[in-house]
Design a protein around this motif. Structure first.
Motif, PDB file in Angstrom:
ATOM      1  N   VAL A 173       0.857  -1.192   0.000  1.00  0.00           N
ATOM      2  CA  VAL A 173       0.000   0.000   0.000  1.00  0.00           C
ATOM      3  C   VAL A 173       0.891   1.239   0.000  1.00  0.00           C
ATOM      4  CG1 VAL A 173      -1.952  -1.113   1.166  1.00  0.00           C
ATOM      5  CG2 VAL A 173      -0.137  -0.044   2.528  1.00  0.00           C
ATOM      6  N   ALA A 174       0.323   2.348  -0.439  1.00  0.00           N
ATOM      7  CA  ALA A 174       1.063   3.608  -0.464  1.00  0.00           C
ATOM      8  C   ALA A 174       0.069   4.757  -0.413  1.00  0.00           C
ATOM      9  CB  ALA A 174       1.940   3.705  -1.716  1.00  0.00           C
ATOM     10  N   VAL A 175       0.577   5.957  -0.111  1.00  0.00           N
ATOM     11  CA  VAL A 175      -0.233   7.168  -0.038  1.00  0.00           C
ATOM     12  C   VAL A 175       0.454   8.265  -0.839  1.00  0.00           C
ATOM     13  CG1 VAL A 175      -1.143   8.986   1.473  1.00  0.00           C
ATOM     14  CG2 VAL A 175      -1.218   6.598   2.219  1.00  0.00           C
ATOM     15  N   SER A 176      -0.339   9.060  -1.549  1.00  0.00           N
ATOM     16  CA  SER A 176       0.186  10.206  -2.289  1.00  0.00           C
ATOM     17  C   SER A 176      -0.837  11.319  -2.258  1.00  0.00           C
ATOM     18  CB  SER A 176       0.492   9.815  -3.738  1.00  0.00           C
ATOM     19  OG  SER A 176      -0.715   9.628  -4.467  1.00  0.00           O
ATOM     20  N   GLY A 177      -0.489  12.457  -2.834  1.00  0.00           N
ATOM     21  CA  GLY A 177      -1.469  13.510  -3.030  1.00  0.00           C
ATOM     22  C   GLY A 177      -2.518  13.076  -4.036  1.00  0.00           C
ATOM     23  N   ALA A 178      -3.722  13.615  -3.910  1.00  0.00           N
ATOM     24  CA  ALA A 178      -4.820  13.192  -4.783  1.00  0.00           C
ATOM     25  C   ALA A 178      -4.585  13.570  -6.246  1.00  0.00           C
ATOM     26  CB  ALA A 178      -6.135  13.806  -4.296  1.00  0.00           C
TER      27      ALA A 178
END
Length: 271
Positions: free
Chosen positions: A147-152
């Motif tokens: 999993v990862a997170v970034s700006g929309a």
């Protein structure tokens, strides 16, 4: 908080996986400092915050730990990489049962609104409101592997290579550890000649929808599994709207949610 609820949030079998991964507490030789706390109670409090979506300050006192202590220990565990190691430990157990399906991997992303903080950006599908994007790569049955997170505002395709490179080497029921699926399935947002060449170099068969060629119905035979995985993750209410100022903290909650999602599958095997 009742013992029954605490046991449901953190069963004994889950705690057996968590306990060896926790950073050790070292008492200061001169005395004083922060006193050790009941780490299982603190971990249960973190799971409660993730599950219910409540603010830290609204943490019930019956957990036996203060909101400040729970948040501080959550920060320490995040900096120590606990959530990624816990996710891998649960995947290891699933792999030993032969429950990681390497016939293909599926990748997708979903956006959430964000109040503030790093790893946010204007969401192009939500009138430019600030948001974050969750990136998920699962096995063929929807078990989240990375999993990862970034700006929309980051394009989905930019997360493809990091997600694949982030697949951990997982135990197999027979044979050596494995970290490479046979195929990669994704929608047309991930299609490019560069990605096809990159996947081919690594021996992965690309099953990426071609814009204007492949129909959504054909892709839907497989896509529903990753959509179900993302729905499982959004069942943890702390992920539905991002309140964390630090992007690393939101990623920590996402990593814990992925680990708990995998653990639920593991718990069914043990019954």
């Amino acid at each position: 908080m009742s013992a029954d609820l605490s046991k449901r949030l953190v069963p004994d079998a889950l705690w057996e996986l968590v306990a060896p991964l926790l950073p050790s507490f070292a008492a200061r030789p001169q005395g004083g400092g922060t006193a050790p706390c009941d780490e299982r109670a603190v971990f249960t409090a973190v799971v409660y915050v993730l599950t219910t979506g409540c603010a830290w300050r609204h943490l019930p006192p019956t957990f036996g730990t203060s909101p400040a202590t729970a948040h501080r220990r959550f920060t320490i565990w995040t900096e120590a990489g606990l959530w990624r190691r816990l996710h891998r430990a649960v995947l290891e157990e699933l792999g030993a049962w032969g429950e990681v399906d390497w016939t293909s991997a599926i990748v997708d992303a979903a956006s959430v609104r964000s109040k503030r903080g790093s790893l946010t950006g204007p969401n192009p599908v939500d009138r430019g409101k600030k948001g974050s994007k969750l990136h998920v790569l699962s096995d063929a049955q929807g078990v989240p592997l990375t999993v990862a997170v970034s700006g929309a505002n980051m394009h989905d395709s930019l997360a493809l290579e990091p997600l694949i490179l982030g697949i951990p080497a997982i135990r197999s029921r027979r044979g050596p550890r494995r970290r490479r699926p046979v195929k990669l399935r994704a929608d047309k947002a991930y299609f490019s000649a560069e990605h096809l060449a990159w996947l081919r170099e690594r021996g992965l068969v690309a099953r990426i929808a071609r814009p204007g060629v492949d129909s959504g119905e054909r892709l839907g035979r497989y896509r529903w599994k990753i959509e179900r995985s993302i729905a499982w993750l959004f069942g943890y209410r702390r992920l539905t709207v991002r309140y964390e100022r630090k992007g690393s903290h939101f990623l920590a909650f996402l990593g814990l949610a992925a680990a708990l999602t995998c653990y639920k599958k593991l718990a069914k095997l043990a019954t």
